[in-house]
Write an enzyme that holds these catalytic residues in place. Structure first.
Site, PDB file in Angstrom:
ATOM      1  N   THR A 236       5.838  30.885  17.541  1.00 32.26           N
ATOM      2  CA  THR A 236       6.313  30.046  16.447  1.00 32.26           C
ATOM      3  C   THR A 236       5.262  30.045  15.337  1.00 32.26           C
ATOM      4  OG1 THR A 236       7.676  28.606  17.821  1.00 32.26           O
ATOM      5  CG2 THR A 236       6.825  27.654  15.790  1.00 32.26           C
ATOM      6  N   GLY A 266      15.048  23.459  19.059  1.00 38.51           N
ATOM      7  CA  GLY A 266      13.768  22.876  19.450  1.00 38.51           C
ATOM      8  C   GLY A 266      13.220  21.954  18.384  1.00 38.51           C
ATOM      9  N   GLY A 288       4.882  24.750  20.481  1.00 38.72           N
ATOM     10  CA  GLY A 288       4.728  24.503  21.909  1.00 38.72           C
ATOM     11  C   GLY A 288       6.058  24.200  22.572  1.00 38.72           C
ATOM     12  N   GLY A 290       9.114  22.658  22.824  1.00 40.19           N
ATOM     13  CA  GLY A 290       9.899  21.971  21.817  1.00 40.19           C
ATOM     14  C   GLY A 290      10.543  20.679  22.256  1.00 40.19           C
TER      15      GLY A 290
END
Length: 376
Positions: A236, A266, A288, A290
């Protein structure tokens, strides 16, 4: 516009190592240098401890995901160079905006667009596959001066989801659009649209196959370190910035989780979970687990701890990311930038890819765990 049917290319997509980044232009970057700090200097000799800010005098930062990070022993010099250059190119893109007097919202958008175009990261080109072998992408952006925000979730055809998020903020009365409606909105406003095969990379396809094998009970696949996309980072991306007017902004973009259920959303497009910015308080972009970051309202809680709890940026970010969220069952990280340029990037995962630009034009990137040890 209707979503275009998934088309998988016959040949594997290859990831080319990025070219060396050109020297920056503009007043603040004329004497810029790039560096990678030794681990001891980066952590002040306090490996695994917090809260101490990562840096001061920061004007722009980016992240490329929190996860297992890169393994220095097994990562080739070419791949390490590609990751560093990917982060650096994103920082340079945002820096160009700031150097010409542009605002922080434009800067974070420019930085995230560059990361979305880089197949090393899980956003835009190189996004992971869902359980139906499709791509559904999420993004958000927020302006700290007036708390305006925009987001898209589950888009399938917008080339750069962060551009669609910005459109929602600027050209609609809404905060979030999802699915077909979000794609249509982007197309109607002239955004570049792509077919699903644009997002394809062989590494993401291989990760999906391994995830499905593990779900079917293949013990060898289940043990593989390559179960999650990106094999060495969740991927991400996000950016935070402060401009000449002291306005803060943040943006986040992701392809989500490998083998996720179609329709899963997320934290990345959710304001207050994956993204938050408020002037005189903080700009934050998270990465991380979500679902945990949503339940813990990660980025807005950091802001509230600073504004109402009188904690500083490092204390607030550490308390949320390291002390609170793991108790909910998930790990990850955040990049957080205060109104005075104080920057921190705590993470409870074993690593996080990120970089930052200081007001003297210096760029620092961190891609290995010994450069940025997990906090505990």
């Amino acid at each position: 516009m209707r979503p275009v049917k998934l088309i998988l290319p016959a040949l594997a997509a290859s990831v080319a190592v990025a070219a060396v980044v050109a020297a920056p232009q503009g007043g603040t970057s004329a004497s810029a240098t790039e560096r990678t700090l030794p681990a001891a200097e980066q952590t002040g000799g306090k490996v695994g401890t917090k809260p101490e800010p990562d840096a001061k005098g920061v004007v722009l930062a980016v992240h490329g995901g929190a996860g297992t990070a890169l393994d220095r022993a097994t990562t080739s010099p070419e791949l390490a160079k590609a990751y560093r250059e990917g982060l650096t190119e994103a920082l340079r893109a945002g820096q160009k905006v700031l150097d010409r007097g542009g605002n922080s919202t434009d800067a974070v958008q420019a930085a995230v667009e560059r990361l979305e175009d880089n197949p090393l990261f899980n956003a835009g080109k190189g996004a992971v596959f869902n359980a139906d072998a499709g791509h559904e992408l999420d993004a958000s952006i927020m302006r700290g001066s007036d708390l305006k925000a925009g987001a898209v979730a589950g888009v399938r055809n917008v080339r750069n989801p962060v551009q669609a998020a910005r459109l929602v903020m600027d050209e609609s009365n809404h905060v979030m659009l999802a699915g077909e409606g979000a794609d249509d909105f982007g197309a109607q406003h002239g955004l570049k649209m792509v077919t699903q095969d644009y997002y394809f990379t062989q590494a993401r396809w291989d990760a999906l196959m391994k995830a499905k094998a593990a779900a079917a009970g293949d013990k060898n696949a289940a043990k593989s370190k390559e179960l999650l996309a990106d094999e060495q980072s969740k991927g991400t991306v996000g950016s935070v910035a402060i401009d000449h007017d002291k306005d803060l902004a943040a943006a986040t973009s992701t392809g989500g989780l490998t083998n996720k259920l179609p329709g899963r959303v997320g934290d990345s497009p959710i304001i207050g979970a994956g993204t938050y910015a408020k002037n005189d308080v903080v700009a934050a972009s998270a990465t991380g687990a979500g679902e945990v970051f949503i339940r813990g309202a990660a980025t807005s809680t950091i802001a509230n701890l600073i504004e109402f709890g009188k904690r500083n940026v490092a204390q607030a970010a550490y308390q949320v990311i390291v002390e609170r969220l793991p108790q909910l069952g998930g790990t990850g990280g955040v990049i957080a930038l205060g109104a005075d340029g104080t920057f921190d990037a705590p993470h409870s995962s074993s690593g996080m890819l990120y970089g930052y630009l200081t007001n003297d034009g210096t760029i620092t990137t961190k891609i290995f765990p010994d450069e940025s040890p997990a906090n505990s």
